[in-house]
Design a protein around this motif. Structure first.
Motif, PDB file in Angstrom:
ATOM      1  N   GLN A  21      -3.359  10.834  -4.758  1.00 43.79           N
ATOM      2  CA  GLN A  21      -3.583  10.708  -3.317  1.00 43.79           C
ATOM      3  C   GLN A  21      -4.568   9.576  -3.016  1.00 43.79           C
ATOM      4  OE1 GLN A  21      -4.813  14.377  -1.501  1.00 43.79           O
ATOM      5  NE2 GLN A  21      -4.028  13.807   0.500  1.00 43.79           N
ATOM      6  N   LEU A  22      -5.649   9.496  -3.817  1.00 46.04           N
ATOM      7  CA  LEU A  22      -6.637   8.431  -3.628  1.00 46.04           C
ATOM      8  C   LEU A  22      -6.027   7.064  -3.892  1.00 46.04           C
ATOM      9  CD1 LEU A  22      -9.806  10.057  -5.268  1.00 46.04           C
ATOM     10  CD2 LEU A  22      -9.542   9.427  -2.854  1.00 46.04           C
ATOM     11  N   GLU A  23      -5.192   6.987  -4.944  1.00 45.48           N
ATOM     12  CA  GLU A  23      -4.514   5.724  -5.265  1.00 45.48           C
ATOM     13  C   GLU A  23      -3.589   5.294  -4.138  1.00 45.48           C
ATOM     14  OE1 GLU A  23      -2.507   6.205  -9.001  1.00 45.48           O
ATOM     15  OE2 GLU A  23      -4.397   6.458 -10.095  1.00 45.48           O
ATOM     16  N   LYS A  24      -2.888   6.287  -3.567  1.00 44.03           N
ATOM     17  CA  LYS A  24      -1.965   5.997  -2.463  1.00 44.03           C
ATOM     18  C   LYS A  24      -2.724   5.462  -1.252  1.00 44.03           C
ATOM     19  CE  LYS A  24       1.651   8.086   0.385  1.00 44.03           C
ATOM     20  NZ  LYS A  24       2.300   9.339   0.832  1.00 44.03           N
ATOM     21  N   VAL A  25      -3.857   6.117  -0.927  1.00 44.99           N
ATOM     22  CA  VAL A  25      -4.674   5.688   0.214  1.00 44.99           C
ATOM     23  C   VAL A  25      -5.210   4.277  -0.028  1.00 44.99           C
ATOM     24  CG1 VAL A  25      -6.858   6.112   1.445  1.00 44.99           C
ATOM     25  CG2 VAL A  25      -5.308   8.013   0.966  1.00 44.99           C
ATOM     26  N   HIS A  26      -5.683   4.023  -1.272  1.00 45.05           N
ATOM     27  CA  HIS A  26      -6.215   2.705  -1.635  1.00 45.05           C
ATOM     28  C   HIS A  26      -5.130   1.631  -1.517  1.00 45.05           C
ATOM     29  CE1 HIS A  26      -8.705  -0.291  -3.516  1.00 45.05           C
ATOM     30  NE2 HIS A  26      -7.820  -0.491  -4.486  1.00 45.05           N
ATOM     31  N   HIS A  27      -3.919   1.957  -1.994  1.00 44.81           N
ATOM     32  CA  HIS A  27      -2.806   1.005  -1.937  1.00 44.81           C
ATOM     33  C   HIS A  27      -2.434   0.696  -0.480  1.00 44.81           C
ATOM     34  CE1 HIS A  27       0.921  -1.023  -2.898  1.00 44.81           C
ATOM     35  NE2 HIS A  27       1.569  -0.192  -2.095  1.00 44.81           N
ATOM     36  N   MET A  28      -2.362   1.740   0.355  1.00 46.92           N
ATOM     37  CA  MET A  28      -2.025   1.543   1.777  1.00 46.92           C
ATOM     38  C   MET A  28      -3.071   0.671   2.471  1.00 46.92           C
ATOM     39  SD  MET A  28      -0.619   5.347   2.711  1.00 46.92           S
ATOM     40  CE  MET A  28      -0.551   5.121   4.487  1.00 46.92           C
ATOM     41  N   SER A  29      -4.343   0.879   2.094  1.00 45.99           N
ATOM     42  CA  SER A  29      -5.420   0.081   2.676  1.00 45.99           C
ATOM     43  C   SER A  29      -5.290  -1.381   2.259  1.00 45.99           C
ATOM     44  CB  SER A  29      -6.763   0.646   2.214  1.00 45.99           C
ATOM     45  OG  SER A  29      -7.812  -0.206   2.575  1.00 45.99           O
ATOM     46  N   GLN A  30      -4.968  -1.613   0.983  1.00 41.80           N
ATOM     47  CA  GLN A  30      -4.793  -2.982   0.487  1.00 41.80           C
ATOM     48  C   GLN A  30      -3.624  -3.684   1.181  1.00 41.80           C
ATOM     49  OE1 GLN A  30      -4.526  -2.621  -3.871  1.00 41.80           O
ATOM     50  NE2 GLN A  30      -6.416  -3.806  -4.012  1.00 41.80           N
ATOM     51  N   VAL A  31      -2.515  -2.952   1.352  1.00 42.22           N
ATOM     52  CA  VAL A  31      -1.324  -3.505   2.009  1.00 42.22           C
ATOM     53  C   VAL A  31      -1.650  -3.893   3.456  1.00 42.22           C
ATOM     54  CG1 VAL A  31       0.989  -2.931   2.888  1.00 42.22           C
ATOM     55  CG2 VAL A  31       0.381  -2.358   0.531  1.00 42.22           C
ATOM     56  N   ALA A  32      -2.391  -3.005   4.153  1.00 38.03           N
ATOM     57  CA  ALA A  32      -2.763  -3.275   5.556  1.00 38.03           C
ATOM     58  C   ALA A  32      -3.684  -4.497   5.648  1.00 38.03           C
ATOM     59  CB  ALA A  32      -3.445  -2.052   6.153  1.00 38.03           C
ATOM     60  N   GLN A  33      -4.657  -4.588   4.717  1.00 38.77           N
ATOM     61  CA  GLN A  33      -5.580  -5.735   4.709  1.00 38.77           C
ATOM     62  C   GLN A  33      -4.842  -7.034   4.414  1.00 38.77           C
ATOM     63  OE1 GLN A  33      -8.608  -4.673   1.874  1.00 38.77           O
ATOM     64  NE2 GLN A  33      -9.781  -3.480   3.345  1.00 38.77           N
ATOM     65  N   ARG A  34      -3.901  -6.951   3.455  1.00 39.70           N
ATOM     66  CA  ARG A  34      -3.121  -8.147   3.098  1.00 39.70           C
ATOM     67  C   ARG A  34      -2.300  -8.625   4.290  1.00 39.70           C
ATOM     68  NH1 ARG A  34       1.447  -8.034  -1.583  1.00 39.70           N
ATOM     69  NH2 ARG A  34      -0.344  -7.776  -2.949  1.00 39.70           N
ATOM     70  N   LYS A  35      -1.667  -7.677   4.979  1.00 37.37           N
ATOM     71  CA  LYS A  35      -0.843  -8.018   6.144  1.00 37.37           C
ATOM     72  C   LYS A  35      -1.698  -8.726   7.202  1.00 37.37           C
ATOM     73  CE  LYS A  35       2.544  -5.851   9.254  1.00 37.37           C
ATOM     74  NZ  LYS A  35       1.994  -6.010  10.604  1.00 37.37           N
ATOM     75  N   GLN A  36      -2.898  -8.185   7.439  1.00 35.82           N
ATOM     76  CA  GLN A  36      -3.819  -8.757   8.426  1.00 35.82           C
ATOM     77  C   GLN A  36      -4.238 -10.176   8.024  1.00 35.82           C
ATOM     78  OE1 GLN A  36      -7.080  -6.073   8.985  1.00 35.82           O
ATOM     79  NE2 GLN A  36      -7.174  -6.417  11.164  1.00 35.82           N
ATOM     80  N   LEU A  37      -4.535 -10.333   6.739  1.00 36.62           N
ATOM     81  CA  LEU A  37      -4.971 -11.618   6.189  1.00 36.62           C
ATOM     82  C   LEU A  37      -3.880 -12.679   6.336  1.00 36.62           C
ATOM     83  CD1 LEU A  37      -7.523 -12.595   4.530  1.00 36.62           C
ATOM     84  CD2 LEU A  37      -6.126 -12.248   2.489  1.00 36.62           C
ATOM     85  N   LEU A  38      -2.633 -12.293   5.991  1.00 38.57           N
ATOM     86  CA  LEU A  38      -1.521 -13.241   6.037  1.00 38.57           C
ATOM     87  C   LEU A  38      -1.098 -13.561   7.467  1.00 38.57           C
ATOM     88  CD1 LEU A  38       0.587 -11.974   2.989  1.00 38.57           C
ATOM     89  CD2 LEU A  38      -0.905 -13.970   3.103  1.00 38.57           C
TER      90      LEU A  38
END
Length: 525
Positions: A44-61
């Motif tokens: 669950q923690l890994e999933k939350v971390h991955h979703m956070s990374q994906v959201a940050q990447r999307k914002q960055l790009l």
């Protein structure tokens, strides 16, 4: 489960009229019995971390795309991006770039023809490049972003101009998301954006602007299979241009812009010889100025109309369109296309709902009424519910083109509709003895797009066969909405199964519902 979904699940489980001690007992039972292993916790923690990374990447790009798209035209030149990226990490970078470009072009076949990258295609391109390097993909993305950020520079004036233009383009999208399912607010927003930009960045030139959309030519096919119908224009031009029709065999360069898929610019109309002048009252000696036609593309880079601009009203003979203006007008075309197709999507969802209700009503006499809502953005990141269809116990429908708008704080008795929207789950309730079933229609990310509020009167549930038919209708309505949304994606090529679906108008959405019903029937047989 999200918090609203969990609360809704418990609410549906305990039902109405349950005592407080029983609720407390259930809560204590769940607290005592619910166990989570270390492995489940880590997942669950890994999933939350991955979703956070994906959201940050999307914002960055997205921020990087905006920086590169300084003129706010909504797309980047593929070869320009490739040229800059070819210097990233030397030979290894070039190899990764070529492989990624090949993959991208196979995913978006239209790229080889138009050579333009949308924000989404740009993001996918960078992700494909990053995946070709060994090591941590997130680090490679960060390095790519840093590299591309330093490759483009903007001075203060350009930054202010870009910021103002983006705000006007956002206003076009906001106009599409109003409570009305109508193109009029969008047309007005487009004309306003063009006028504001001309005042701020275009030497206050006096311009004419008009939007024409392609239609099938039914009355005069001998003049060409399609025609252009002028659906919006600047106020001064309305008496001459609005609702006019341009055929292929008439004078003009609009169809050439459509066929070539590129803007056509005529700096001096008086010397061209193939310009169609709608205002026949204008003397020949005053028919001077610049003329620009830009094709309107859908998500698949197919042309569906044109945006035209001219300076014929301007008395200054040096009234020409500059490169930065033309680039901005391409951005206006992009914003208009998104807004136009958003309205089309809502109309199609509405048509699916109408067809679904027509199908279910004769089969479910126990249903008293159905009210259909669409979700729309509200103020301060809140949302509103727009009542778009009301259906009485006879199946008689009223479609609200200017919908009744429900705000949460003003509709406490309708709070179950907002709970349904929040959780995107079926919600059951009773109001003054009348039982309601609120069923959400989801978008592709499982957010609530619309709601069927089904009243079954004094019955606590429907008879088994009626319940079965209602579930079938809801399943097909959801499948039809998902297909409509899927077709609007850039990388999805539209498919049609039945010949009737090839008819290019809103009736297609209703046919889609019946086609899905027919396909399910075939699978059952």
């Amino acid at each position: 489960l999200t918090l609203p979904q969990f609360v809704q699940l418990m609410d549906n489980f305990v039902g109405e009229g349950i005592s407080l001690p029983t609720v407390k007992s259930l809560t204590a039972f769940i607290k005592g019995e619910y166990k989570q292993t270390e492995e489940e916790k880590m997942k669950q923690l890994e999933k939350v971390h991955h979703m956070s990374q994906v959201a940050q990447r999307k914002q960055l790009l997205e921020a990087l795309f905006e920086k590169w798209d300084s003129e706010a035209c909504g797309s980047l030149d593929l070869e320009e991006v490739v040229a800059v990226l070819s210097t990233f990490k030397g030979h290894m970078g070039k190899e990764a770039l070529m492989k990624a470009k090949e993959q991208l072009c196979s995913r978006y076949p239209q790229l080889s023809k138009v050579g333009k990258l949308s924000a989404k295609a740009f993001q996918i391109f960078l992700e494909l490049i990053a995946s070709k390097f060994p090591g941590n993909e997130h680090e490679t993305i960060d390095n790519l972003v840093s590299f591309l950020t330093t490759s483009v520079e903007q001075n203060h004036t350009e930054s202010l101009q870009s910021s103002a233009r983006r705000k006007w383009l956002q206003d076009i999208q906001k106009a599409a998301e109003t409570h009305r399912i109508s193109m009029e607010p969008v047309y007005k927003a487009v004309i306003k954006a063009l006028s504001q930009d001309m005042e701020a960045h275009g030497d206050n030139k006096r311009i004419s602007a008009y939007i024409a959309l392609l239609e099938e030519s039914q009355l005069s096919p001998e003049q060409g299979q399609v025609l252009l119908r002028y659906v919006a224009c600047t106020a001064d031009d309305a008496p001459y241009v609005l609702n006019q029709v341009l055929h292929r065999d008439m004078k003009g360069v609009s169809f050439a812009a459509i066929d070539q898929g590129k803007p056509i610019y005529v700096p001096r109309v008086q010397h061209h010889g193939n310009i169609h002048f709608w205002n026949s009252d204008r003397p020949v000696e005053e028919r001077k100025g610049s003329f620009l036609v830009l094709p309107l593309y859908d998500a698949h880079w197919r042309v569906f109309g044109i945006l035209g601009l001219d300076t014929l009203w301007d008395q200054c003979h040096k009234s020409i369109f500059l490169t930065h203006e033309i680039t901005f007008y391409e951005g206006v075309c992009h914003a208009f296309s998104k807004a136009y197709h958003h309205i089309c999507m809502r109309e199609n969802v509405l048509q699916v709902a109408v067809t679904a209700l027509d199908w279910v009503y004769p089969r479910t006499p126990s249903i008293h009424a159905v009210t259909t809502y669409l979700v729309a953005p509200g103020k301060d990141k809140n949302y509103t519910l727009c009542k778009v269809i009301t259906t009485d116990n006879t199946g008689q429908k009223e479609i609200h083109r200017s919908p009744v708008v429900l705000l949460r704080e003003e509709n406490l008795l309708r709070d179950y509709l907002f709970k349904c929207t929040d959780s995107s789950e079926v919600t059951l309730t009773s109001i003054y003895g009348e039982h309601h079933i609120a069923v959400p229609l989801h978008d592709l990310s499982r957010q609530t797009l619309g709601i069927f509020d089904i009243s079954i009167g004094q019955h606590k549930k429907l008879p088994p066969q009626e319940q079965k038919d209602l579930q079938k209708m809801l399943k097909m309505a959801q499948a039809a909405c998902s297909e409509i949304l899927q077709r609007s994606l850039e990388e999805t090529e539209p498919t049609q199964v039945l010949e009737a679906e090839r008819v290019a108008n809103v009736r297609h959405a209703g046919i889609l519902f019946h086609r899905l019903m027919l396909q399910e029937l075939r699978e059952c047989v």
